[in-house]
Design a protein around this motif. Structure first.
Motif, short mmCIF file in Angstrom:
data_model
loop_
_atom_site.label_atom_id
_atom_site.label_comp_id
_atom_site.label_asym_id
_atom_site.label_seq_id
_atom_site.Cartn_x
_atom_site.Cartn_y
_atom_site.Cartn_z
N ARG A 107 73.24 88.57 -54.35
CA ARG A 107 72.59 89.70 -55.01
C ARG A 107 72.85 89.65 -56.51
N GLY A 108 72.34 88.63 -57.13
CA GLY A 108 72.56 88.45 -58.56
C GLY A 108 71.64 87.40 -59.13
N ILE A 109 72.05 86.84 -60.28
CA ILE A 109 71.24 85.90 -61.04
C ILE A 109 71.92 84.54 -61.06
N ILE A 110 71.23 83.53 -60.60
CA ILE A 110 71.70 82.16 -60.71
C ILE A 110 71.07 81.55 -61.96
N LEU A 111 71.90 81.09 -62.89
CA LEU A 111 71.40 80.38 -64.06
C LEU A 111 71.53 78.89 -63.81
N SER A 112 70.40 78.19 -63.75
CA SER A 112 70.39 76.75 -63.52
C SER A 112 70.14 76.05 -64.85
N MET A 163 71.65 96.60 -59.96
CA MET A 163 71.83 96.35 -61.39
C MET A 163 71.17 97.45 -62.21
N LYS A 164 71.74 97.69 -63.39
CA LYS A 164 71.31 98.82 -64.18
C LYS A 164 70.08 98.53 -65.03
N ILE A 165 69.74 97.29 -65.24
CA ILE A 165 68.66 96.96 -66.16
C ILE A 165 67.43 96.48 -65.40
N ASP A 166 66.28 96.56 -66.08
CA ASP A 166 65.03 96.04 -65.53
C ASP A 166 65.00 94.54 -65.80
N LEU A 167 65.47 93.76 -64.84
CA LEU A 167 65.62 92.33 -65.06
C LEU A 167 64.29 91.63 -65.29
N ASP A 168 63.25 92.06 -64.58
CA ASP A 168 61.96 91.41 -64.76
C ASP A 168 61.52 91.43 -66.22
N VAL A 169 61.72 92.55 -66.87
CA VAL A 169 61.34 92.69 -68.26
C VAL A 169 62.30 91.94 -69.18
N LYS A 170 63.59 92.19 -69.00
CA LYS A 170 64.60 91.62 -69.89
C LYS A 170 64.63 90.09 -69.83
N LEU A 171 64.56 89.54 -68.62
CA LEU A 171 64.60 88.08 -68.48
C LEU A 171 63.36 87.43 -69.09
N SER A 172 62.19 88.04 -68.86
CA SER A 172 60.94 87.44 -69.35
C SER A 172 60.81 87.53 -70.87
N GLU A 173 61.65 88.35 -71.52
CA GLU A 173 61.67 88.38 -72.98
C GLU A 173 62.39 87.16 -73.55
N ILE A 174 63.17 86.49 -72.71
CA ILE A 174 63.98 85.35 -73.15
C ILE A 174 63.52 84.04 -72.53
N ILE A 175 63.15 84.09 -71.25
CA ILE A 175 62.82 82.89 -70.47
C ILE A 175 61.36 82.92 -70.05
N PRO A 176 60.63 81.78 -70.14
CA PRO A 176 59.25 81.75 -69.65
C PRO A 176 59.18 82.20 -68.18
N PHE A 184 66.62 83.23 -59.66
CA PHE A 184 67.01 81.85 -59.97
C PHE A 184 66.32 81.52 -61.28
N VAL A 185 67.11 81.37 -62.35
CA VAL A 185 66.55 81.25 -63.70
C VAL A 185 66.88 79.89 -64.29
N LYS A 186 65.86 79.14 -64.67
CA LYS A 186 66.04 77.82 -65.27
C LYS A 186 66.18 77.99 -66.79
#
Length: 310
Positions: free
Chosen positions: A83-88, A1-14, A39-41
């Motif tokens: 190899r991706g993001i599961i949104l729960s 993936m092209k983006i830094d998911l750790d940073v981008k996801l944590s800006e939106i989700i706890p 795995f993102v709740k």
């Protein structure tokens, strides 16, 4: 993936709601599947809207890069994982509340049984058919789930979804394009958040009796004691998948721990130690044998997530 998911996801989700390498066998009714990278709740429409907009802007695509998890009741995840993001979806997406005397608002993550139970309590008839369908409202809407003569298209007034640009859209009944095991949501990229279920006034005793009757039919005919994804194949026009499979001599046929149920040949079950690869190979074998025997192509209802080898 092209983006830094750790940073981008944590800006939106706890951060506590972002789990890496979550084993998906914990989240599917087949009880198989390897780890998902993320795995993102997600518990609010606001957060979901921001995520979907982010994914779209970064060129991430549904299924290939991210997937919306309901109850996992129609999903086969590769043993190698995803190899991706599961949104729960949880929180407000799991809510089931009366909207009016005859209308229920159900979140996409709400279980069909929860909606059926509220309808019974409010003495509303028309949703009894879905009481035993082991999934969520969101999944039921996508595939126009049905059983025993009932289908979602008979009871849905409207559906609300988040579009790729993060905006909310309400789909009227006429825009849903319901057909056998499909809907408009199979053809466009968006995420269902909730729906209005419109029912009719009824008698609680009659509703309970019908729910009990359908439950007894399921218990007597379906292998509910084993992990499965329910009916594995769509009904081919003019045929019944289970009968074709049985007539092809495949009742009880197994690959590893996966088996064509001896109770109902339309079900592929996990007898205890099946892998996703076992299930996939069995499905391929069944499709090949039925085509050779009867010239009929069986289409799986099960959704594949991750890499599978024939």
């Amino acid at each position: 993936m092209k983006i830094d998911l750790d940073v981008k996801l944590s800006e939106i989700i706890p951060k506590q709601n972002i789990i890496k390498n979550e084993i998906m066998s914990r989240h599917t009714t087949f009880r198989t599947g390897g780890p998902a990278d993320y795995f993102v709740k997600v518990g609010t429409k606001e957060a979901l809207s921001k995520l979907i907009k982010l994914f779209h802007e970064e060129g991430l695509t549904f299924s290939k890069d991210y997937y919306i998890l309901g109850n996992g009741s129609n999903l086969l995840v590769s043993d190698e994982g995803y190899r991706g993001i599961i949104l729960s979806l949880e929180g407000e997406f799991a809510e089931v509340v009366p909207e009016s005397d005859t209308v229920i608002r159900a979140g996409a993550a709400a279980l069909n049984v929860a909606v059926a139970n509220l309808a019974r309590d409010k003495e509303l008839k028309g949703f009894e058919f879905a009481h035993g369908i082991p999934g969520s409202i969101g999944g039921a809407l996508v595939m126009n789930a049905g059983a025993y003569g009932g289908e979602m298209k008979q009871v849905v007034r409207s559906v609300t979804a988040i579009m790729e640009d993060g905006t909310e859209k309400i789909f009227s009944r006429d825009e849903l394009e319901f057909d056998y095991r499909t809907s408009v949501f199979k053809r466009i990229n968006c995420v269902i958040t909730d729906a209005l279920i419109e029912l009719e006034k009824g008698n609680r005793a009659d509703i309970e009796a019908l729910m009990e009757d359908l439950k007894n039919r399921r218990v007597s005919k379906q292998p509910l004691e084993y992990p499965s994804a329910g009916s594995t194949f769509k009904r081919p026009e003019g045929y019944f998948a289970g009968k074709l499979i049985e007539d092809a001599g495949l009742k009880g046929y197994s690959v590893g721990g996966a088996q064509v149920s001896e109770k109902h040949s339309g079900f592929v079950i996990n007898t205890g130690d099946a892998t996703s690869d076992d299930v996939y190979k069995l499905i391929c074998d069944v499709r090949k044998k039925v085509m050779e025997s009867f010239g009929v192509e069986l289409s799986p209802e099960v959704i594949l997530l991750g890499e599978f080898k024939a």
